[in-house]
Design an enzyme around this catalytic site. Structure first.
Site, short mmCIF file in Angstrom:
data_model
loop_
_atom_site.label_atom_id
_atom_site.label_comp_id
_atom_site.label_asym_id
_atom_site.label_seq_id
_atom_site.Cartn_x
_atom_site.Cartn_y
_atom_site.Cartn_z
CD GLU A 156 -5.53 1.20 -3.20
OE1 GLU A 156 -6.59 0.71 -3.05
OE2 GLU A 156 -4.90 1.72 -2.40
CG HIS A 197 -1.92 1.05 1.12
ND1 HIS A 197 -1.88 2.35 1.26
CD2 HIS A 197 -3.19 0.75 1.04
CE1 HIS A 197 -3.10 2.89 1.20
NE2 HIS A 197 -3.89 2.08 0.80
P1 PGA Z 1 -10.05 5.37 0.08
O1 PGA Z 1 -8.61 4.20 0.22
O2 PGA Z 1 -11.00 4.36 -0.47
O3 PGA Z 1 -10.01 6.05 1.22
O4 PGA Z 1 -9.36 6.23 -1.12
C1 PGA Z 1 -8.32 3.26 -0.78
C2 PGA Z 1 -7.17 2.67 0.02
O5 PGA Z 1 -6.34 3.18 0.65
O6 PGA Z 1 -6.91 1.43 -0.26
#
Ligand code: PGA
Length: 222
Positions: free
Chosen positions: A149, A100
């Site tokens: 992401e 992440h």
């Molecule tokens: P968010 O976070 O949905 O708050 O943007 C996604 C994540 O950090 O996996």
């Protein structure tokens, strides 16, 4: 109908009391859902301290939900103060988030450290959900699930467009036989735009998953 994956990342939120409340609301809304959820694969990643509570709750209430950890030690069991290792996680969870951007940025996790985490996860038959911030990130050997992401979309309320996320997912899939999820400001309003895309098999939800009612709506709409 193909299965759709919905992952909740509860991040560093929730005490035991808060989690019990979340679980009760989740259960009520899940059981009363007026939509068929049989094709939805739900993976919830609570903090380590709550994994046991979540596991027992879903077993007792016979809800078919998978659990994941949000991190894992790169080391096996041993003298590593503060670390939670794969063998310990395996008692409660089947998945683990690795890579992440919050961990890469706040805890200086390098590609090398992330590869070690993947390796030890696989050794203990935990399935890594490997997070990349773009299609050019390194992907360690053995990974099968990737979550794309983009950093600008995380917690910002400004998601990527489904079209661009789909394009990134396609580029990732050209690199190997991966299932690709999208994450970043997913809500019940925008989730369907992502999950209907050809190359996106699921979503990873952060902030919006902290509200159990909203999380169920996301599952319903995905
Ligand atoms: P968010 O976070 O949905 O708050 O943007 C996604 C994540 O950090 O996996």
């Amino acid at each position: 109908m193909n299965k759709v994956f919905i992952v909740a990342n509860l991040k560093s939120y929730e005490t035991e009391i808060e989690a019990k409340n979340w679980l009760e609301i989740f259960l009520r809304n899940f059981k009363n859902s007026n939509k068929d959820l049989s094709q939805k694969v739900i993976i919830i990643c609570p903090p380590f301290t709550l994994l046991e509570l979540f596991k027992e709750f879903f077993l007792t209430n016979e809800v078919n939900v998978f659990l994941g950890a949000q991190d894992i030690s790169p080391f096996d069991e041993g003298a590593y103060t503060g670390e939670i290792n794969a063998k310990q996680i395996k008692e409660f969870a089947e998945f683990v988030l690795i890579g992440h951007s919050e961990r890469r940025n706040n805890f200086n996790e390098t590609d090398d450290a992330l590869s070690k985490k993947v390796e030890i996860s696989l050794r203990y038959r935990l399935k890594p959900i490997y997070l990349v911030q773009s299609n050019s990130n390194q992907i360690p050997q053995g990974v099968e699930i990737i979550a794309y992401e983009p950093v600008f979309a995380i917690g910002s309320g400004t998601p990527d467009t489904p079209e661009n996320a789909n394009k990134e997912a396609a580029l990732i899939r050209e690199r190997g036989n991966y299932q690709v999820f999208y994450g970043g400001s997913v809500t019940s309003e925008n989730v369907a735009g992502f999950t209907k895309m050809e190359n996106i098999k699921g979503v990873l939800v952060g902030g919006a998953s902290l509200n159990a009612e909203e999380f169920i709506k996301i599952i319903q709409n995905a």
